[in-house]
Design a protein around this motif. Structure first.
Motif, PDB file in Angstrom:
ATOM      1  N   PHE A  65      -5.611  72.879  68.464  1.00 50.23           N
ATOM      2  CA  PHE A  65      -4.140  73.905  68.462  1.00 50.23           C
ATOM      3  C   PHE A  65      -3.475  73.115  67.610  1.00 50.23           C
ATOM      4  O   PHE A  65      -2.761  73.548  66.415  1.00 50.23           O
ATOM      5  CB  PHE A  65      -3.636  73.713  70.004  1.00 50.23           C
ATOM      6  CG  PHE A  65      -2.345  74.396  70.083  1.00 50.23           C
ATOM      7  CD1 PHE A  65      -2.023  76.010  70.235  1.00 50.23           C
ATOM      8  CD2 PHE A  65      -1.156  73.766  70.020  1.00 50.23           C
ATOM      9  CE1 PHE A  65      -0.936  76.457  70.211  1.00 50.23           C
ATOM     10  CE2 PHE A  65       0.183  74.369  70.094  1.00 50.23           C
ATOM     11  CZ  PHE A  65       0.164  75.710  70.258  1.00 50.23           C
ATOM     12  N   VAL A  66      -3.241  71.800  67.549  1.00 53.02           N
ATOM     13  CA  VAL A  66      -2.379  71.060  66.744  1.00 53.02           C
ATOM     14  C   VAL A  66      -2.857  71.022  65.309  1.00 53.02           C
ATOM     15  O   VAL A  66      -2.348  71.328  64.201  1.00 53.02           O
ATOM     16  CB  VAL A  66      -2.523  69.609  66.981  1.00 53.02           C
ATOM     17  CG1 VAL A  66      -1.543  68.674  65.999  1.00 53.02           C
ATOM     18  CG2 VAL A  66      -1.467  69.400  68.453  1.00 53.02           C
ATOM     19  N   PHE A  67      -4.316  70.913  65.140  1.00 51.45           N
ATOM     20  CA  PHE A  67      -4.861  71.008  63.765  1.00 51.45           C
ATOM     21  C   PHE A  67      -4.629  72.577  63.152  1.00 51.45           C
ATOM     22  O   PHE A  67      -4.220  72.459  61.997  1.00 51.45           O
ATOM     23  CB  PHE A  67      -6.395  70.785  63.982  1.00 51.45           C
ATOM     24  CG  PHE A  67      -7.100  71.226  62.791  1.00 51.45           C
ATOM     25  CD1 PHE A  67      -7.328  70.144  61.464  1.00 51.45           C
ATOM     26  CD2 PHE A  67      -7.973  72.372  62.369  1.00 51.45           C
ATOM     27  CE1 PHE A  67      -7.950  70.248  60.572  1.00 51.45           C
ATOM     28  CE2 PHE A  67      -8.350  72.470  61.385  1.00 51.45           C
ATOM     29  CZ  PHE A  67      -8.629  71.725  60.176  1.00 51.45           C
ATOM     30  N   GLU A  68      -4.608  73.278  63.893  1.00 48.08           N
ATOM     31  CA  GLU A  68      -4.390  74.795  63.448  1.00 48.08           C
ATOM     32  C   GLU A  68      -3.077  74.984  63.051  1.00 48.08           C
ATOM     33  O   GLU A  68      -2.843  75.777  61.953  1.00 48.08           O
ATOM     34  CB  GLU A  68      -4.812  76.030  64.420  1.00 48.08           C
ATOM     35  CG  GLU A  68      -6.212  76.225  64.573  1.00 48.08           C
ATOM     36  CD  GLU A  68      -6.517  77.451  65.539  1.00 48.08           C
ATOM     37  OE1 GLU A  68      -7.555  78.053  65.403  1.00 48.08           O
ATOM     38  OE2 GLU A  68      -5.851  77.676  66.253  1.00 48.08           O
ATOM     39  N   SER A  69      -2.182  74.390  63.491  1.00 48.70           N
ATOM     40  CA  SER A  69      -0.507  74.307  62.963  1.00 48.70           C
ATOM     41  C   SER A  69      -0.509  74.160  61.631  1.00 48.70           C
ATOM     42  O   SER A  69       0.626  74.467  61.058  1.00 48.70           O
ATOM     43  CB  SER A  69       0.107  73.576  64.147  1.00 48.70           C
ATOM     44  OG  SER A  69       0.008  72.109  63.824  1.00 48.70           O
ATOM     45  N   GLY A  87       6.869  69.175  68.201  1.00 48.37           N
ATOM     46  CA  GLY A  87       8.424  69.255  68.169  1.00 48.37           C
ATOM     47  C   GLY A  87       8.982  70.667  68.304  1.00 48.37           C
ATOM     48  O   GLY A  87       9.923  70.794  67.816  1.00 48.37           O
ATOM     49  N   ARG A  88       8.012  71.496  68.995  1.00 47.33           N
ATOM     50  CA  ARG A  88       8.358  72.956  69.173  1.00 47.33           C
ATOM     51  C   ARG A  88       8.824  73.324  70.368  1.00 47.33           C
ATOM     52  O   ARG A  88       8.938  74.635  70.706  1.00 47.33           O
ATOM     53  CB  ARG A  88       7.085  73.831  68.597  1.00 47.33           C
ATOM     54  CG  ARG A  88       6.939  73.483  67.227  1.00 47.33           C
ATOM     55  CD  ARG A  88       5.794  74.336  66.679  1.00 47.33           C
ATOM     56  NE  ARG A  88       5.570  74.248  65.285  1.00 47.33           N
ATOM     57  CZ  ARG A  88       4.119  74.435  64.566  1.00 47.33           C
ATOM     58  NH1 ARG A  88       3.441  75.148  65.417  1.00 47.33           N
ATOM     59  NH2 ARG A  88       4.114  74.289  63.432  1.00 47.33           N
ATOM     60  N   LEU A  89       8.869  72.457  71.488  1.00 48.63           N
ATOM     61  CA  LEU A  89       8.974  72.631  72.819  1.00 48.63           C
ATOM     62  C   LEU A  89      10.514  73.836  72.912  1.00 48.63           C
ATOM     63  O   LEU A  89      11.571  73.187  72.325  1.00 48.63           O
ATOM     64  CB  LEU A  89       9.367  71.498  73.567  1.00 48.63           C
ATOM     65  CG  LEU A  89       9.236  71.781  75.286  1.00 48.63           C
ATOM     66  CD1 LEU A  89       7.724  72.332  75.613  1.00 48.63           C
ATOM     67  CD2 LEU A  89       9.461  70.581  76.102  1.00 48.63           C
ATOM     68  N   PHE A  90      10.544  74.765  73.746  1.00 50.33           N
ATOM     69  CA  PHE A  90      11.497  75.811  73.627  1.00 50.33           C
ATOM     70  C   PHE A  90      12.096  76.212  72.627  1.00 50.33           C
ATOM     71  O   PHE A  90      13.204  77.026  72.633  1.00 50.33           O
ATOM     72  CB  PHE A  90      12.636  74.796  74.579  1.00 50.33           C
ATOM     73  CG  PHE A  90      12.210  74.298  75.976  1.00 50.33           C
ATOM     74  CD1 PHE A  90      11.796  75.297  76.814  1.00 50.33           C
ATOM     75  CD2 PHE A  90      12.307  73.247  76.161  1.00 50.33           C
ATOM     76  CE1 PHE A  90      11.176  74.734  78.083  1.00 50.33           C
ATOM     77  CE2 PHE A  90      11.755  72.616  77.576  1.00 50.33           C
ATOM     78  CZ  PHE A  90      11.222  73.328  78.267  1.00 50.33           C
ATOM     79  N   THR A  91      11.135  76.388  71.440  1.00 50.64           N
ATOM     80  CA  THR A  91      11.610  77.145  70.420  1.00 50.64           C
ATOM     81  C   THR A  91      11.092  78.367  70.402  1.00 50.64           C
ATOM     82  O   THR A  91      10.270  78.734  71.318  1.00 50.64           O
ATOM     83  CB  THR A  91      11.276  76.287  69.001  1.00 50.64           C
ATOM     84  OG1 THR A  91       9.616  76.395  69.006  1.00 50.64           O
ATOM     85  CG2 THR A  91      11.523  74.898  68.819  1.00 50.64           C
ATOM     86  N   PRO A  92      11.433  79.301  69.382  1.00 50.61           N
ATOM     87  CA  PRO A  92      10.740  80.703  69.522  1.00 50.61           C
ATOM     88  C   PRO A  92       9.103  80.523  69.375  1.00 50.61           C
ATOM     89  O   PRO A  92       8.464  81.236  70.071  1.00 50.61           O
ATOM     90  CB  PRO A  92      11.432  81.471  68.469  1.00 50.61           C
ATOM     91  CG  PRO A  92      12.601  80.820  68.161  1.00 50.61           C
ATOM     92  CD  PRO A  92      12.611  79.273  68.581  1.00 50.61           C
ATOM     93  N   LEU A  93       8.838  79.557  68.447  1.00 47.91           N
ATOM     94  CA  LEU A  93       7.268  79.505  68.316  1.00 47.91           C
ATOM     95  C   LEU A  93       6.416  79.078  69.531  1.00 47.91           C
ATOM     96  O   LEU A  93       5.513  79.539  70.201  1.00 47.91           O
ATOM     97  CB  LEU A  93       6.952  78.246  67.135  1.00 47.91           C
ATOM     98  CG  LEU A  93       7.255  78.968  65.643  1.00 47.91           C
ATOM     99  CD1 LEU A  93       6.932  77.812  64.930  1.00 47.91           C
ATOM    100  CD2 LEU A  93       6.431  80.087  65.332  1.00 47.91           C
TER     101      LEU A  93
END
Length: 174
Positions: free
Chosen positions: A27-31, A75-81
């Motif tokens: 998941f992180v790699f794909e980002s 660092g995307r917790l609670f963002t639209p993503l």
């Protein structure tokens, strides 16, 4: 219907932890991939394997761990993503579990394709909630086709891994 692997509590926890960790790494790699419109969703392999090996509850745990920990790492917790990934992941897991429970009508590839398509449809719907533009739905056919393509890839890889596990007679650590 496929018989689920029965393992001791500790062994089951270890296997699920490895699946969640593997899914998280992917998941992180794909980002970081330079794709503009969609990601392959290869982290979903972990969810599919958890579903095939252990059932719905454990597959949902793997999905939630993968998405929440991935959002923390990136660092995307609670963002639209984060909400796109979370709602898409939950919808995908629910659809895959329903299809899996329906019997042998679909194998891992079919389960994966339907999950990927559900994921993409829900993401478009959630995006609508953020931007309130019906024009987003113009992209729906593209996302459905992308879901079929990426779901097929993910399903093939999942099926290959699952068959290897079955050939070995389950998950045995030596």
């Amino acid at each position: 219907m496929v018989k689920h692997i029965t393992q001791s509590g500790t062994r089951r926890l270890v296997i699920l932890s490895m699946l969640a960790a593997s899914g998280l790494v992917i998941f992180v790699f794909e980002s970081f991939l330079p794709l503009l419109w969609f990601r392959p969703g290869l982290g979903n392999i972990a969810t599919i394997l958890a579903l095939l090996l252990f059932g719905f509850g454990d597959s949902m745990k793997v999905t939630l761990l993968r998405v929440v920990l991935g959002a923390l790492v990136l660092g995307r917790l609670f963002t639209p993503l984060f909400f796109f990934a979370l709602t898409g992941g939950i919808a995908s897991t629910l659809v895959m579990a329903a299809v899996f429970r329906s019997g042998k009508l679909f194998g891992p590839v079919g389960i994966s394709v339907l999950g990927a398509v559900a994921h993409n449809i829900v993401q478009v719907a959630v995006a609508f909630l953020f931007v309130r533009s019906g024009e987003l739905f113009i992209f729906l056919p593209v996302y459905v086709l992308a879901g079929v393509a990426t779901g097929t890839l993910t399903g093939i890889v999942s099926a290959m891994i699952y068959e290897r596990v079955r050939e070995r007679g389950g998950l045995v650590f030596s």
